[in-house]
Design an enzyme around this catalytic site. Structure first.
Site, mmCIF file in Angstrom:
data_model
loop_
_atom_site.group_PDB
_atom_site.id
_atom_site.type_symbol
_atom_site.label_atom_id
_atom_site.label_comp_id
_atom_site.label_asym_id
_atom_site.label_seq_id
_atom_site.Cartn_x
_atom_site.Cartn_y
_atom_site.Cartn_z
ATOM 1 N N GLY A 164 50.838 75.461 45.394
ATOM 2 C CA GLY A 164 51.167 76.704 45.995
ATOM 3 C C GLY A 164 49.724 77.350 46.847
ATOM 4 N N THR A 165 48.962 77.155 46.953
ATOM 5 C CA THR A 165 47.476 78.470 47.727
ATOM 6 C C THR A 165 47.766 77.385 48.867
ATOM 7 O OG1 THR A 165 46.838 78.896 45.555
ATOM 8 C CG2 THR A 165 45.411 79.317 47.607
ATOM 9 N N ASN A 224 53.829 88.044 41.000
ATOM 10 C CA ASN A 224 53.016 87.552 40.305
ATOM 11 C C ASN A 224 52.971 88.772 38.954
ATOM 12 O OD1 ASN A 224 51.621 87.397 42.750
ATOM 13 N ND2 ASN A 224 49.997 87.169 40.844
ATOM 14 N N GLN A 248 57.132 82.921 42.618
ATOM 15 C CA GLN A 248 57.618 83.622 40.934
ATOM 16 C C GLN A 248 58.632 83.944 40.768
ATOM 17 O OE1 GLN A 248 55.705 83.784 38.399
ATOM 18 N NE2 GLN A 248 53.185 83.786 38.865
ATOM 19 N N SER A 285 55.667 76.416 43.670
ATOM 20 C CA SER A 285 53.832 75.347 42.906
ATOM 21 C C SER A 285 54.918 74.776 41.611
ATOM 22 C CB SER A 285 53.335 76.444 42.790
ATOM 23 O OG SER A 285 52.012 75.975 42.336
ATOM 24 N N GLY A 286 54.355 73.717 40.844
ATOM 25 C CA GLY A 286 54.768 72.858 40.315
ATOM 26 C C GLY A 286 54.874 73.699 39.419
ATOM 27 N N THR A 343 47.703 60.716 51.027
ATOM 28 C CA THR A 343 48.776 59.970 50.055
ATOM 29 C C THR A 343 48.934 60.846 49.057
ATOM 30 O OG1 THR A 343 47.117 58.292 50.923
ATOM 31 C CG2 THR A 343 48.230 58.312 48.770
ATOM 32 N N CYS A 383 39.548 90.819 36.306
ATOM 33 C CA CYS A 383 38.183 91.268 35.742
ATOM 34 C C CYS A 383 38.224 89.884 35.189
ATOM 35 C CB CYS A 383 38.484 91.369 34.412
ATOM 36 S SG CYS A 383 39.639 90.726 33.174
#
Ligand code: PLP
Length: 394
Positions: A71-72, A150, A178, A198-199, A236, A324
């Site tokens: 996702g990033t 999120n 999310q 994202s998977g 690839t 944190c």
């Protein structure tokens, strides 16, 4: 010891059917999809099927799907890709509650001379569409607004956002990491130009993501290399993980109705149970539309991290809203943007369910949580009549 996994917004268990689908692509169909021989053709076929499964899941065309590593990467590729495609436009609009994958691009963009608008949210985590409308100018290159948060699960009204942004002809990206698998997404009807997911939030493995690029959307490639993904993302292809993501999307689509109902029922049971048993709890985003699996609560007068550690001793996995883990003692930027008092934000915990979560697991949490909160409050300098009065005074 039993493990009660309620941290599915962090990552999810890979579905056994997904593992089964991807396994042959390590051992038998391990060719490079670009190779001309039979082994390459088998891998190519796996990728093509996955592209169709993902497209179907999103209501998109297969050629609008770009596979990425996470996702990033998709967020970075969308933002840098559009900004580089419109070099004369120097204004970027986003929100104060985005994931760091978007938020942490802002200092870089500012250093590059961009003007950045960070839209605010109200106490329930809702956006002000008028603020969005007013922020848009001729110089705006891109708007990037997450679909669902999120930390709190708050869902932004993407149809209305798209109406506002597209009426000005400005490209719109949404981070739907999310949202995917938790609310229906139909890009046939929703006119966003770019969408990230994202998977590993959707029962596929970590390390595979998607960037949806609507036909006609201008984007300068972020990863330059070979001709893979029609020259839009070099490298690839991660064939087994792409196959896994395709299968996970097929399953998510199959289960969507029932899993939404089931997760919402169990989340509401957990929320109600907590509010009935424990005083001084704030449910973050309670009055906003939320993803069915997410419950973010502030337990006033205690530290979220202490609560997490004691829950962890019982095998209950949740997460704290503060940063944190990144080595900072600052409470969550999302809760601060919502105006949650500093002291309450420090006591925030996020429970996030999945389609595997059971009623017994929720009841196990409800059995133990009140006692843990009571123990922590008993040693909190802020708890009790004197403590509460002290807190009001500071
Ligand atoms: N965007 C949101 C809203 C997320 O919740 C996450 C992960 O937590 C990401 C982006 C990043 O996704 P990934 O871990 O695949 O890079």
């Amino acid at each position: 010891m039993r493990l009660v996994y309620l941290d599915n917004n962090a990552t999810t268990r890979v579905d056994p059917e997904v593992v089964e689908a991807m396994a042959p692509y390590f051992t038998e169909r391990y060719g490079n999809p670009s190779s001309m021989h039979q082994s390459g053709a088998l891998a190519h076929k796996g990728v093509a099927l996955a592209r169709e499964q993902v497209a179907q899941f999103l209501g998109a065309h297969p050629d609008e799907i770009i596979f990425t590593s996470c996702g990033t990467e998709s967020d970075n590729a969308a933002i840098h890709g559009v900004l580089n495609a419109y070099p004369d436009k120097r204004h970027f609009v986003t929100t104060r509650v985005e994931h760091p994958a978007v938020l942490n691009q802002i200092p870089y963009l500012k250093r590059k001379g961009y003007r950045v608008t960070e839209l605010s949210v109200d106490r329930d985590g809702n956006l002000d569409l008028e603020e969005l409308r007013a922020s848009l100018t001729e110089d705006t290159a891109l708007v990037s607004i997450m679909y669902a948060n999120n930390e709190t699960g708050v869902i932004f009204p993407m149809e209305e956002i798209a109406q506002v942004v597209k009426s000005r002809g400005i490209p719109l990206h949404t981070d739907a990491v999310q949202a995917a698998g938790k609310i229906p997404i139909n890009l046939g009807k929703l006119p966003v130009d770019l969408l990230t997911f994202s998977g590993h939030k959707l029962h596929a493995p970590k390390g595979i993501g998607v960037l949806y690029q609507r036909r006609g959307t201008r984007l300068v490639p972020f990863m330059v290399g070979g001709h893979q993904e029609k020259g839009r993302r070099g490298g690839t292809e991660n064939v087994p993980y792409i196959v896994a993501l395709g299968k996970a999307c097929e399953l998510a689509q199959q289960h969507l109705g029932s899993s939404i109902r089931r997760m919402a029922e169990l989340r509401d049971r957990l929320q109600q149970g907590i509010l009935e048993r424990i005083p001084n709890v704030i449910v973050n985003g309670a009055n906003a539309p939320r993803t069915p699996n997410t419950l973010s609560c502030c337990f006033e007068y205690i530290e979220g991290e202490s609560l997490l550690l004691l829950l962890n001793d019982l095998g209950i996995c949740a997460s704290s809203g503060s940063a944190c883990t990144s080595g900072s003692l600052e409470p969550s930027h999302v809760l601060r943007a919502m105006g949650v008092p500093y002291t309450a934000a420090h006591g925030s915990i996020r429970f996030s369910l999945s389609r595997y979560t059971t009623e017994e697991e929720v009841d196990f949490v409800l059995e133990h949580l009140p006692g843990i909160v009571e123990r922590l409050r008993a040693i909190s300098p802020f708890w009790g009549r004197e403590g509460a009065a002290f807190r009001r005074a500071v």
